[in-house]
Design an enzyme around this catalytic site. Sequence first.
Site, mmCIF file in Angstrom:
data_model
loop_
_atom_site.group_PDB
_atom_site.id
_atom_site.type_symbol
_atom_site.label_atom_id
_atom_site.label_comp_id
_atom_site.label_asym_id
_atom_site.label_seq_id
_atom_site.Cartn_x
_atom_site.Cartn_y
_atom_site.Cartn_z
ATOM 1 N N ALA A 115 34.445 -38.990 -19.661
ATOM 2 C CA ALA A 115 34.643 -40.005 -20.700
ATOM 3 C C ALA A 115 35.104 -39.373 -22.013
ATOM 4 O O ALA A 115 36.010 -39.876 -22.681
ATOM 5 C CB ALA A 115 33.348 -40.793 -20.906
ATOM 6 N N TYR A 116 34.475 -38.253 -22.371
ATOM 7 C CA TYR A 116 34.880 -37.543 -23.588
ATOM 8 C C TYR A 116 36.322 -37.054 -23.464
ATOM 9 O O TYR A 116 37.133 -37.214 -24.381
ATOM 10 C CB TYR A 116 33.938 -36.369 -23.833
ATOM 11 C CG TYR A 116 34.343 -35.492 -24.990
ATOM 12 C CD1 TYR A 116 34.030 -35.841 -26.297
ATOM 13 C CD2 TYR A 116 35.038 -34.303 -24.774
ATOM 14 C CE1 TYR A 116 34.395 -35.031 -27.365
ATOM 15 C CE2 TYR A 116 35.410 -33.493 -25.826
ATOM 16 C CZ TYR A 116 35.088 -33.855 -27.120
ATOM 17 O OH TYR A 116 35.465 -33.052 -28.177
ATOM 18 N N SER A 117 36.639 -36.418 -22.328
ATOM 19 C CA SER A 117 37.996 -35.921 -22.129
ATOM 20 C C SER A 117 39.017 -37.043 -22.211
ATOM 21 O O SER A 117 40.074 -36.900 -22.830
ATOM 22 C CB SER A 117 38.109 -35.210 -20.774
ATOM 23 O OG SER A 117 37.343 -34.023 -20.757
ATOM 24 N N SER A 154 38.778 -39.826 -23.864
ATOM 25 C CA SER A 154 38.917 -40.300 -25.241
ATOM 26 C C SER A 154 39.765 -39.348 -26.071
ATOM 27 O O SER A 154 40.556 -39.779 -26.920
ATOM 28 C CB SER A 154 37.534 -40.483 -25.886
ATOM 29 O OG SER A 154 36.897 -39.242 -26.124
ATOM 30 N N LYS A 155 39.642 -38.043 -25.841
ATOM 31 C CA LYS A 155 40.415 -37.079 -26.617
ATOM 32 C C LYS A 155 41.854 -36.968 -26.117
ATOM 33 O O LYS A 155 42.770 -36.709 -26.905
ATOM 34 C CB LYS A 155 39.724 -35.711 -26.592
ATOM 35 C CG LYS A 155 38.370 -35.699 -27.311
ATOM 36 C CD LYS A 155 38.485 -36.125 -28.779
ATOM 37 C CE LYS A 155 37.171 -35.959 -29.521
ATOM 38 N NZ LYS A 155 37.243 -36.348 -30.945
#
Length: 264
Positions: A158-160, A162-163
């Site tokens: 999820a973090y990846s 978003s970035k």
Amino acid sequence: MDLKLKDRVVVITGPAKGMGAAITRAFAAEGSRLALLGRDVAAIEPVAAEIRAGGAEAIVVACDITRGEACDAAIAETKAAFGGRVDVLVNVAGGSGPIGKTGWETTEAEFDEIVDLNMRGCFNTMRACLPTMIAQRDGKIVNVGGTFGMRGRAGRMAYSASKWGLRGITKSFALEAGPFNINVNCVAPGMVDGPRFRGKVVPEMAARLGITEEQAVQKHAADYALRRVSTDEDVAHACLFLASEVSRQISGVDLPVDGGWAML
């Protein structure tokens, strides 16, 4: 070298701690006039007080960056305080999302929350600032992304995501705003030495491998070409560079600040 940041009106999101506080101090040292945005104004005030004591000019503005109307109001307040200008926007505020979960274990709510913060938040602040920058025919935007948005990471889907999405937003805005003399770039920190690294990442690695914490630090650093972990100040210096006139011909880039990991 004069970076020509003195008296520039700089909006910084997420300035309360870590790299956000380091970035705030770096711009204050250059003589910039600062608008510090965040939801928890009480957490921001100590940083604001510190830089004011050093002679910097700063206001603290309550703002939930995931709400477009809040960003519009925050930029209006900034312009009212600083003569109608917004010269630089540095988007630091963001979150890490679920850690150690596979993509199929990640819930919709977890995915939505981190995408909303890391992508929509930057979109909202950029959208709020750009009309003023366009009218000025001048402006710099620096989004703080992450190297996991350049190489991906198991357990951090999820973090990846978003970035990676923030990189696309950055590049599209760079193309659209470029004709108005506005640079839009992204700084991508790798692992940054700080409380989370020393208090969580290092102890977990040491316990898992049966080594000392200092050995864990060195093992982590060994992944990087420069054999050292980045600091908050390393990220701050990259932001100063991309907000300054010495980078006038650079736009739409992803600048890793990771000691040589993502691009090597």
